[in-house]
Scaffold this motif. Structure first.
Motif, PDB file in Angstrom:
ATOM      1  N   LEU A  82      -4.143   4.160   5.712  1.00  0.00           N
ATOM      2  CA  LEU A  82      -4.312   3.848   4.297  1.00  0.00           C
ATOM      3  C   LEU A  82      -2.940   3.825   3.634  1.00  0.00           C
ATOM      4  N   GLU A  83      -2.320   2.643   3.601  1.00  0.00           N
ATOM      5  CA  GLU A  83      -0.965   2.513   3.081  1.00  0.00           C
ATOM      6  C   GLU A  83      -0.862   1.364   2.100  1.00  0.00           C
ATOM      7  N   VAL A  84       0.035   1.519   1.159  1.00  0.00           N
ATOM      8  CA  VAL A  84       0.429   0.438   0.261  1.00  0.00           C
ATOM      9  C   VAL A  84       1.952   0.483   0.203  1.00  0.00           C
ATOM     10  N   ALA A  85       2.596  -0.599   0.592  1.00  0.00           N
ATOM     11  CA  ALA A  85       4.059  -0.699   0.614  1.00  0.00           C
ATOM     12  C   ALA A  85       4.679   0.452   1.406  1.00  0.00           C
ATOM     13  N   LYS A  86       4.106   0.752   2.556  1.00  0.00           N
ATOM     14  CA  LYS A  86       4.557   1.801   3.474  1.00  0.00           C
ATOM     15  C   LYS A  86       4.487   3.206   2.863  1.00  0.00           C
ATOM     16  N   ASN A 129       1.825   6.247   2.268  1.00  0.00           N
ATOM     17  CA  ASN A 129       0.507   6.737   2.650  1.00  0.00           C
ATOM     18  C   ASN A 129      -0.231   7.211   1.403  1.00  0.00           C
ATOM     19  N   ILE A 130      -1.366   6.602   1.122  1.00  0.00           N
ATOM     20  CA  ILE A 130      -2.107   6.882  -0.107  1.00  0.00           C
ATOM     21  C   ILE A 130      -2.624   8.325  -0.172  1.00  0.00           C
TER      22      ILE A 130
END
Length: 90
Positions: A36-40, A42-43
């Motif tokens: 679960l990542e956004v722009a590397k 981890n959310i």
């Protein structure tokens, strides 16, 4: 000093032990969390870090910032710890 603050080291140690326990016994079943990542970023980690920082942010007394330069020893110690000690001890 409250009970939570008094035993903060114990709570941190218990959280570390719990994290190691969960990682050891449920490591393969929670792999989806690492994806679960956004722009590397981890959310789940970002959410947990925000939950850790937010209580400190809401207790800031912004009116005392005008007197921040009057306590140079405290500022120096804080800068020393945050920028020279903690990055190497994390």
């Amino acid at each position: 000093m409250g009970k939570f603050e008094r035993y903060l080291s114990l709570w941190v140690a218990l959280a570390i032990i719990l994290g190691i326990f969960i990682g050891t016994f449920a490591g393969d079943s929670i792999v989806f969390l690492s994806e679960l990542e956004v722009a590397k970023v981890n959310i789940p980690v970002a959410i947990l870090v925000w939950m850790m920082i937010y209580p400190m942010m809401v207790q800031i007394d912004f009116s005392s910032l005008k007197n921040v330069t009057k306590n140079t020893k405290g500022i120096g110690l804080t800068l020393f710890m945050n920028w020279l000690v903690k990055p190497f001890s994390m």
